[in-house]
Enzyme design. Structure first.
Site, PDB file in Angstrom:
ATOM      1  CD  GLU A  50       3.435  14.154  -1.110  1.00 47.85           C
ATOM      2  OE1 GLU A  50       3.836  13.526  -2.097  1.00 47.85           O
ATOM      3  OE2 GLU A  50       4.078  14.234  -0.047  1.00 47.85           O
ATOM      4  CG  ASN A  80       1.096   1.090   6.022  1.00 42.95           C
ATOM      5  OD1 ASN A  80       2.049   1.809   5.733  1.00 42.95           O
ATOM      6  ND2 ASN A  80      -0.142   1.507   5.900  1.00 42.95           N
ATOM      7  CB  CYS A 132      -2.833   5.494   7.263  1.00 39.70           C
ATOM      8  SG  CYS A 132      -2.982   5.874   5.523  1.00 39.70           S
ATOM      9  CD  GLU A 183       0.799  11.341   2.042  1.00 42.98           C
ATOM     10  OE1 GLU A 183       0.916  10.105   2.000  1.00 42.98           O
ATOM     11  OE2 GLU A 183       0.679  12.043   1.022  1.00 42.98           O
TER      12      GLU A 183
HETATM   13  P1  NAD Z   1       6.773   5.324  12.215  1.00 41.81           P
HETATM   14  O1  NAD Z   1       6.486   6.752  12.374  1.00 41.81           O
HETATM   15  O2  NAD Z   1       7.131   4.539  13.415  1.00 41.81           O
HETATM   16  O3  NAD Z   1       7.988   5.114  11.199  1.00 41.81           O
HETATM   17  C1  NAD Z   1       7.968   5.632   9.885  1.00 41.81           C
HETATM   18  C2  NAD Z   1       9.394   5.875   9.416  1.00 41.81           C
HETATM   19  O4  NAD Z   1       9.982   6.900  10.211  1.00 41.81           O
HETATM   20  C3  NAD Z   1      10.303   4.666   9.547  1.00 41.81           C
HETATM   21  O5  NAD Z   1      11.132   4.616   8.415  1.00 41.81           O
HETATM   22  C4  NAD Z   1      11.096   4.968  10.803  1.00 41.81           C
HETATM   23  O6  NAD Z   1      12.357   4.347  10.850  1.00 41.81           O
HETATM   24  C5  NAD Z   1      11.241   6.484  10.681  1.00 41.81           C
HETATM   25  N1  NAD Z   1      11.492   7.175  11.946  1.00 41.81           N
HETATM   26  C6  NAD Z   1      11.038   6.835  13.179  1.00 41.81           C
HETATM   27  N2  NAD Z   1      11.467   7.739  14.091  1.00 41.81           N
HETATM   28  C7  NAD Z   1      12.194   8.671  13.418  1.00 41.81           C
HETATM   29  C8  NAD Z   1      12.894   9.847  13.797  1.00 41.81           C
HETATM   30  N3  NAD Z   1      12.934  10.266  15.066  1.00 41.81           N
HETATM   31  N4  NAD Z   1      13.535  10.561  12.836  1.00 41.81           N
HETATM   32  C9  NAD Z   1      13.498  10.158  11.549  1.00 41.81           C
HETATM   33  N5  NAD Z   1      12.874   9.037  11.131  1.00 41.81           N
HETATM   34  C10 NAD Z   1      12.203   8.307  12.044  1.00 41.81           C
HETATM   35  O7  NAD Z   1       5.512   4.693  11.470  1.00 41.81           O
HETATM   36  P2  NAD Z   1       5.275   3.174  11.082  1.00 41.81           P
HETATM   37  O8  NAD Z   1       5.041   2.402  12.340  1.00 41.81           O
HETATM   38  O9  NAD Z   1       6.329   2.727  10.136  1.00 41.81           O
HETATM   39  O10 NAD Z   1       3.912   3.267  10.233  1.00 41.81           O
HETATM   40  C11 NAD Z   1       2.641   3.230  10.808  1.00 41.81           C
HETATM   41  C12 NAD Z   1       2.088   4.638  10.959  1.00 41.81           C
HETATM   42  O11 NAD Z   1       2.080   5.280   9.714  1.00 41.81           O
HETATM   43  C13 NAD Z   1       0.653   4.685  11.433  1.00 41.81           C
HETATM   44  O12 NAD Z   1       0.515   5.730  12.367  1.00 41.81           O
HETATM   45  C14 NAD Z   1      -0.135   5.043  10.178  1.00 41.81           C
HETATM   46  O13 NAD Z   1      -1.357   5.676  10.379  1.00 41.81           O
HETATM   47  C15 NAD Z   1       0.834   5.925   9.477  1.00 41.81           C
HETATM   48  N6  NAD Z   1       0.560   5.963   8.042  1.00 41.81           N
HETATM   49  C16 NAD Z   1      -0.003   7.095   7.525  1.00 41.81           C
HETATM   50  C17 NAD Z   1      -0.305   7.162   6.159  1.00 41.81           C
HETATM   51  C18 NAD Z   1      -0.964   8.368   5.537  1.00 41.81           C
HETATM   52  O14 NAD Z   1      -1.031   8.427   4.322  1.00 41.81           O
HETATM   53  N7  NAD Z   1      -1.448   9.315   6.306  1.00 41.81           N
HETATM   54  C19 NAD Z   1       0.008   6.079   5.331  1.00 41.81           C
HETATM   55  C20 NAD Z   1       0.583   4.950   5.905  1.00 41.81           C
HETATM   56  C21 NAD Z   1       0.872   4.906   7.273  1.00 41.81           C
HETATM   57  O1  6OD Z   2      -3.142   5.500  -2.062  1.00 44.63           O
HETATM   58  C1  6OD Z   2      -2.282   6.304  -1.701  1.00 44.63           C
HETATM   59  O2  6OD Z   2      -1.724   7.078  -2.503  1.00 44.63           O
HETATM   60  C2  6OD Z   2      -1.887   6.360  -0.299  1.00 44.63           C
HETATM   61  N1  6OD Z   2      -0.997   7.308   0.036  1.00 44.63           N
HETATM   62  C3  6OD Z   2      -2.409   5.470   0.576  1.00 44.63           C
HETATM   63  C4  6OD Z   2      -2.115   5.428   1.957  1.00 44.63           C
HETATM   64  C5  6OD Z   2      -2.464   4.352   2.679  1.00 44.63           C
HETATM   65  C6  6OD Z   2      -2.191   4.271   4.080  1.00 44.63           C
HETATM   66  O3  6OD Z   2      -1.900   3.250   4.669  1.00 44.63           O
END
Ligand code: NAD
Ligand code: 6OD
Length: 489
Positions: free
Chosen positions: A470, A159, A292, A258
């Site tokens: 972090e 994202n 997120c 995260e």
């Molecule tokens: P995802 O978990 O599907 O994938 C993230 C990464 O993990 C990708 O590179 C994917 O290839 C890898 N991956 C998937 N399965 C794996 C496994 N079994 N072993 C190792 N690697 C694996 O997430 P996404 O769809 O790319 O991103 C969206 C999600 O991320 C949403 O849930 C969002 O809330 C979360 N997000 C959280 C934050 C935060 O800061 N808390 C920030 C951005 C996104």
């Molecule tokens: O601003 C940041 O450092 C951060 N980790 C943002 C996360 C955004 C989630 O989509």
């Protein structure tokens, strides 16, 4: 519209771009739904090579470089990313479909700034010293020294690809670690381009490696099950976080996670309506809702409810779909065919559950880009707190709004979730702002703002939204191993 150039994405291992010996898959443009290139992904042996290169670099020049020299290199990286701003911008827009107006103001500048921030942080980082008396009447001096944790596996989502990847890589390198990055399969470009920049500024080979591929049975899993990785930092879905945590438990490797969220926004009667509509509009719809920290549950106090809904519906209807490269576009497509299927599935569920649609609710026709992954910014009301769209993370430009009477009720509703990432509270009553921010169980509580970031602050989630913090010194704590030295004299 971006020219129809084809791209081939290679892995970056030991300072060299190389075709992977794993799967090859197409890379799709979210705005057109058409493939524009291919990714030559890493096999298990390519991941072995990347981890081996990272280990060798750690034992080699990088591991012994003085902090001041690392700081200088990190600052050069920030300058070099900005020098290639347009290349990063184009790559990020093409992979994600996000509008130029967002990528040029948020993603790419933060990609560079992350290196500056953590260069500054490590340059002034201190450790503790304690003097003590010993049983025989002598003295001992305890001090701590900071050492790198080792080889760090960095697994990233799609994202905010460059922003979130450098948010991990910058502090990891600042602390003297080496990294193997696995970007999302949907957005491989900017992590790869960063390899060119690493070479250009003279980061020793093997310090920064990139392996491409999917998660399970692919590069992601090859990396998280690799026995020679010392720690993992991950951003993505909660379910994936669980799998990574399980893999990391073998060998007792630390994780920083995260994860997902189902963030609540709260609007009180006394809020400044115009500022709230602007802020909540961004919280719900920015980046097509793929943030997120975004608000997918909104609680609005009864006295302002009708006026708020009216203004909010206008806000949702005011976005302009179009070519993401066009400066006038304010809403891009979702990132992938898989994701539009997921999000539109929730739009259908909302209909079946009897939600009242206040704005949007469907898929727009975007002239010339009919096969892109477009979806309308959507506001629902009328469902109970246990409806799927009110409890599950959708990660699209949509939110469900509920009225409330009393502060306690809004706090209870906000806390009725296993997630605990962020909240956004809108009020002009200072005491209420402090009370509410203190009562909602999240990692970040914004008051009269949203996604306002000071990178020195702790960032992370409570509950199922993550483990660890972090940002600033907290990043240094995760990416370094503190050693206590006790000298008796
Ligand atoms: P995802 O978990 O599907 O994938 C993230 C990464 O993990 C990708 O590179 C994917 O290839 C890898 N991956 C998937 N399965 C794996 C496994 N079994 N072993 C190792 N690697 C694996 O997430 P996404 O769809 O790319 O991103 C969206 C999600 O991320 C949403 O849930 C969002 O809330 C979360 N997000 C959280 C934050 C935060 O800061 N808390 C920030 C951005 C996104
Ligand atoms: O601003 C940041 O450092 C951060 N980790 C943002 C996360 C955004 C989630 O989509």
């Amino acid at each position: 519209m971006k020219a129809d150039t084809q791209t081939t994405i290679l892995n970056f291992i030991d300072g060299v771009f190389q075709a992977g010996t794993g799967e090859t898959y197409a890379n799709y443009d979210p705005a057109t739904g058409k493939p524009f290139g291919e990714v030559l992904a890493a096999s298990k042996s390519d991941v072995d090579a990347a981890v081996g290169a990272a280990r060798a670099a750690l034992k080699g020049p990088w591991g012994t470089l003085a902090t001041a020299d690392r700081v200088a290199l990190l600052r050069k990286l920030a300058v070099a990313i900005n020098a290639r701003f347009d290349d990063f911008l184009e790559a990020e827009i093409r992979d994600t479909g996000k509008p130029r107006s967002i990528a040029s103001h948020i993603d790419i500048p933060r990609g560079a700034a992350n290196f500056d921030v953590f260069a500054n942080q490590i340059a002034v980082a201190s450790t503790e010293t304690f003097e003590m008396g010993t049983p025989d009447g002598g003295t001992a001096l305890n001090y701590s020294i900071r050492r790198p944790k080792g080889v760090i596996g960095v697994i990233c989502p799609w994202n905010l690809p460059l922003l979130l990847m450098t948010w991990k890589v910058a502090p990891a390198l600042a602390c003297g670690n080496t990294v193997v990055v696995k970007p999302s399969e949907h957005t491989p470009a900017t992590a790869t381009l960063l390899g060119e920049v690493m070479n250009a500024v003279g980061i020793p080979r093997g310090v920064y490696n990139v392996v491409h591929g999917h998660g399970k049975d692919s590069a992601g899993e090859f990396l998280t099950t690799h026995p020679d990785v010392d720690a993992y930092t991950f951003t993505g879905e909660t379910k994936t976080g669980e799998a990574i945590m399980a893999a990391a438990s073998k060998g007792v490797r630390p994780v920083s996670l995260e994860l997902g969220g189902k963030n609540a926004g709260i609007v009180f009667d006394d809020a400044d309506l115009e500022a709230t509509l602007e802020g909540i509009g961004r919280a719900c719809f920015a980046n097509t809702g793929q943030v997120c920290l975004g608000t997918e549950r909104l609680f609005v106090q009864r006295g302002i409810y009708e006026r708020f809904l009216e203004g909010f519906a206008k806000k949702a209807a005011g976005y302009r779909f179009g070519d993401p490269f066009d400066e006038a576009t304010t809403m891009g497509p979702l990132v992938s065919a898989e994701h539009i299927e997921k999000v539109s599935g929730y739009y259908d569920k909302a209909g079946r559950a009897g939600a009242e649609v206040i704005a949007g609710g469907g898929r727009p026709q975007v002239a010339g880009l009919e096969d892109g992954y477009w979806i309308e910014p959507t506001i629902w009301t009328g469902l109970n707190r246990d409806a799927a769209i009110v409890t599950e993370e959708i990660f699209g430009p949509c939110t469900h709004v509920m009225p409330f009477e009393e502060e306690e009720e809004a706090i209870a509703e906000a806390n009725a979730s296993p997630y605990g990432l962020a909240t956004s509270i809108w009020t002009t009553d200072l005491a209420r702002a402090h009370r509410t921010a203190g009562a909602i169980e999240v990692g970040i509580a914004w008051v009269n703002s949203w996604f306002l970031r000071d990178l020195r602050t702790p960032f992370g989630g409570a509950g199922q939204s993550g483990i660890g913090r972090e940002g600033g010194i907290h990043s240094l704590e995760f990416y370094s191993e503190l050693r206590n030295v006790c000298i008796k004299y």
